[in-house]
Write an enzyme that holds these catalytic residues in place. Sequence first.
Site, PDB file in Angstrom:
ATOM      1  N   GLU A 203       0.845  -1.183   0.000  1.00 54.91           N
ATOM      2  CA  GLU A 203       0.000   0.000   0.000  1.00 54.91           C
ATOM      3  C   GLU A 203       0.888   1.244   0.000  1.00 54.91           C
ATOM      4  O   GLU A 203       1.984   1.238   0.553  1.00 54.91           O
ATOM      5  CB  GLU A 203      -0.901   0.034   1.237  1.00 54.91           C
ATOM      6  CG  GLU A 203      -2.071  -0.908   1.173  1.00 54.91           C
ATOM      7  CD  GLU A 203      -3.050  -0.680   2.315  1.00 54.91           C
ATOM      8  OE1 GLU A 203      -4.269  -0.759   2.089  1.00 54.91           O
ATOM      9  OE2 GLU A 203      -2.581  -0.410   3.445  1.00 54.91           O
ATOM     10  N   GLU A 208      -4.417   1.384  -2.374  1.00 53.73           N
ATOM     11  CA  GLU A 208      -5.145   0.979  -1.175  1.00 53.73           C
ATOM     12  C   GLU A 208      -5.666  -0.442  -1.367  1.00 53.73           C
ATOM     13  O   GLU A 208      -6.224  -0.773  -2.429  1.00 53.73           O
ATOM     14  CB  GLU A 208      -6.319   1.927  -0.921  1.00 53.73           C
ATOM     15  CG  GLU A 208      -7.171   1.585   0.272  1.00 53.73           C
ATOM     16  CD  GLU A 208      -6.499   1.900   1.614  1.00 53.73           C
ATOM     17  OE1 GLU A 208      -6.807   1.229   2.610  1.00 53.73           O
ATOM     18  OE2 GLU A 208      -5.673   2.843   1.640  1.00 53.73           O
ATOM     19  N   CYS A 281     -13.533  25.257 -12.725  1.00 58.06           N
ATOM     20  CA  CYS A 281     -13.169  25.410 -14.135  1.00 58.06           C
ATOM     21  C   CYS A 281     -14.426  25.387 -14.988  1.00 58.06           C
ATOM     22  O   CYS A 281     -15.501  24.997 -14.539  1.00 58.06           O
ATOM     23  CB  CYS A 281     -12.218  24.301 -14.562  1.00 58.06           C
ATOM     24  SG  CYS A 281     -12.968  22.649 -14.494  1.00 58.06           S
ATOM     25  N   CYS A 316     -10.902  19.542  -9.802  1.00 56.87           N
ATOM     26  CA  CYS A 316     -11.429  20.474  -8.796  1.00 56.87           C
ATOM     27  C   CYS A 316     -11.637  19.771  -7.457  1.00 56.87           C
ATOM     28  O   CYS A 316     -10.672  19.461  -6.799  1.00 56.87           O
ATOM     29  CB  CYS A 316     -12.706  21.127  -9.329  1.00 56.87           C
ATOM     30  SG  CYS A 316     -12.412  22.059 -10.874  1.00 56.87           S
ATOM     31  N   GLY A 594     -31.610  68.053  -6.639  1.00 55.52           N
ATOM     32  CA  GLY A 594     -30.306  67.462  -6.340  1.00 55.52           C
ATOM     33  C   GLY A 594     -29.305  67.747  -7.426  1.00 55.52           C
ATOM     34  O   GLY A 594     -29.621  67.682  -8.620  1.00 55.52           O
ATOM     35  N   SER A 598     -25.702  63.423  -6.996  1.00 61.51           N
ATOM     36  CA  SER A 598     -26.085  63.470  -5.577  1.00 61.51           C
ATOM     37  C   SER A 598     -26.947  62.280  -5.158  1.00 61.51           C
ATOM     38  O   SER A 598     -27.330  62.174  -4.007  1.00 61.51           O
ATOM     39  CB  SER A 598     -26.825  64.775  -5.265  1.00 61.51           C
ATOM     40  OG  SER A 598     -27.982  64.907  -6.086  1.00 61.51           O
ATOM     41  N   LYS A 600     -29.982  61.011  -6.800  1.00 59.93           N
ATOM     42  CA  LYS A 600     -31.437  61.170  -6.939  1.00 59.93           C
ATOM     43  C   LYS A 600     -32.119  59.863  -7.357  1.00 59.93           C
ATOM     44  O   LYS A 600     -33.173  59.499  -6.816  1.00 59.93           O
ATOM     45  CB  LYS A 600     -31.742  62.275  -7.957  1.00 59.93           C
ATOM     46  CG  LYS A 600     -31.270  63.669  -7.541  1.00 59.93           C
ATOM     47  CD  LYS A 600     -31.699  64.735  -8.524  1.00 59.93           C
ATOM     48  CE  LYS A 600     -31.033  64.608  -9.878  1.00 59.93           C
ATOM     49  NZ  LYS A 600     -29.577  64.740  -9.833  1.00 59.93           N
TER      50      LYS A 600
END
Length: 892
Positions: A203, A208, A281, A316, A594, A598, A600
């Site tokens: 292993e 495994e 991706c 990923c 205004g 500003s 508005k």
Amino acid sequence: MERDDETSLMLEPSYPDSVISIGKVTLGEENRKKMEKTKRDKQRMRITRIACALLNSGGGVIRMEMENEDVRPTEMGLDIERSLRELIQSKDLLAFFETKQQGKCFEIFVKSWNNGPFSKDSSVKPRICSLSSSLYCRSGTSVFSLNSREAFDFLKNNAEILGQEPSRKILKVMPKVLDNSNPADLIFQKYRLEYGEILPFPESYSIEFKQFSTHHIQEYVKNMIPEYISAFANTQGGYLFIGVDDKHRQVLGCAKENVDRDSLKSVIARTISKLPVVHFCSSKPSVKYSTKTIDVFKEQVFYGYLCVIKVEPFCCAVFAKAPSSWIVRENNVCSLTAKEWVGKMMDADPEFVSELTEDFESQLSLSHSPPLCRPVYAKKGLEHKEELQQRLFSVPPEHLQYTPKSLCKELFSQHEGLEELINKQMQPFSRGILILSRSWAVDLNLQEKEEVICDALLIAQNSPPILYTILREQNAEGQDYCTHIAFILKHKLVNTGGYTGKVCVIAKALCLSSESSAESLKGAVPLIDYPISYNLADTQQMEALLQSLVIVLLGFRSFLSDQLGCEVLNLLTAEQYEIFSKNLHKNRKLFVHGFPGSGKTIMAMKIMEKIKNVFHCEEKRILYVCENQRLMDFIRNKGICQAVTRKTFMRGNFEHIQHIIIDEAQNFRTEDGYWYQKAETITQGDKDCPGILWIFLDYFQTSHLKSSGLPSLSAQYPREELTRVVRNADPIAKYLQGVMQDVRKKPPFNIPLGYLEMFHEAKLVPGVAGNLEIIEDLNLEDMVIFVVEKCRCLLRNGYSPKDIVVLFSKASDVEKYKDKFLKETKKRKVSQINDEFIFADDMLDSVRRFSGLERSIVFGIDPRATEPAISYNLLLCLASRAQKHLYILRLK
């Protein structure tokens, strides 16, 4: 509650907090040791799951009934405490959990999670809380589960490798392939092995060995392989041998009588296909693997099968199952999917390009805030949340203060006994602030309740926050209303305002009647006895909570949200908030003057949201009217109202409309009829219950010489002014100031002279760097080349085409020059293959049609008005559209 499924875990109603009752639970270490293990684990997991959901959702309370025969004070039990410590990955349980016992009722108080450092642990915590990530990796010959911090590092590294950060670009990635030089690959290629044969390799990192189970083989394989597939895929790939003794490397296989080759392959394929995967991706491949069933012979007689799964490295992230992480959603405790979990784990402040970063200052960063918060920014030069809190909700040093004073005076004079009632309720408190509102529901973007005289929020020392609702008369629903508003306020303070301390809001409904000046509603006593740590201990805690309240009340969805692809909040200025806070019942008609930049249009959108809540009306009852179609489309897409242009308004029948907001009214004309009289007739026709008519305008930006249809300046009453120029970078704002001075010196005849005196009240907000270039005497070809080349340069620096607009003096010029820009960009695209920029239709427009909108980068092409008298006005309108970069190009 006997069921253990997630849908059975629901919030309890009638509490001003997230309270989840889980029925009977055995508590106390000795008592829990005597329990059957299955039942003990089931109770522990239920508590842990709810604790996780509350941590991730703003905090709350877990309520349970003690199953113990006696009711003597007891502790939770070591197994529960251990599970909660694993959940927060710290020994300091008190940082997030406190307990209280009252008879057989046992409560766990859960504070909201935040990813800042612990008080006794300087390390930074993950963005959200999880019991298990379900992400596996290989280490030596072992498979191990990544805890939340390790999972975050793994995800972040993968995202960076694939190019997602810092530019947020997603790259197409070809799946990796396992190196075939691995010694296990020689066995993988075989079709026959001998029973008891010793494999010539041990292993390792990529190999495994597992044996077949003696019973329920397919179920065993289905349950066993997910973590190994996840581990190999997330590391460098590998081989999972099923049917090999891991100690002696002997081939044992599985007897043919116990397993079917095709069924085994099908189980493996179905299991792997169900593994959750999350991509950074664009290619989004699935998990790549190969399954091989090798015949095993015993003394030359066919005995059975050995199974090998070859797993390729994944681009990923592959999960063994959905992460063990929960959240409260629509009053239910729900598990997060792998995609949701990764999204929240990776949630971070947006990566501005450097140019944009200079314009804004962070008011609430995700780096140390609760999981559901969104980032909040203030434009440089404007008040920060600390300054806004001091201006709007300052905490007096030695006494209790009522605010706002004008509203207090008005309410006390209108309602006999109200002042006495409030004074009586305030007697126990000596220091803090009581914030009165005609409706805290409306302040929180909820619908107003007609039976409510007012609401008052108490932020006092040595007390939790208390929300008082004062009702006109006894009302069975009064306490429920107060409780609901307190619930919403508590969660907004945490999940919007970013408050990280322990917090609750006590709800108390009171009745003011002629028979009794102060009558408390039945059931108004809070049903949760919070620990003393939920009291606000000092000025620092009170001010921190009030700064979160500033974000709740003054925050609005920034236009940056669309540019960055994530939710970002900005703050109103104090000037804007004072207008927004007006009592709409008393200010049904208002003229708002205004200056350019500003805010508005922002104010117009906020007011329409407020109208909906104050008057309980649907969006179709609110009409927004402007002069140009692009601004109309912009507002219509917000879904908060009906939106039309002035021409459409004059042609249509709008009898179903109750409320009207007019924007950019200085550019309206009477050529299609008297729009003002029509708007007034629609909204003010019902004398008993008139609608709202608010008109936003700036005469400095008038772009025509005809009658606007507005009443005379002296008749524009009541009137408010927005004087702070908050949109434009410093050099552009200074340029605007100069152009406004030119307009003032040579105004068109249709601008009221009295309005021009407002010029002296203009306040520029310095601190934002920008760029202004005015280039004279260009020929047409040079002008086109300059614009295209400058756009390419800006795009390379991180801007997008959505940030750019090219404005012409007349609509006819757009079509006239469009082909020349397209031709030039196509020519450069051919010569420079990587440059994919091309002019879109929405990047070219006229100054008039773009009125009321804005972009980071504006090119003004030969700004010349047909009528010389409005040349400066047109130039002002052009320049004020630019937030950051302004290029004015004049042709020969």
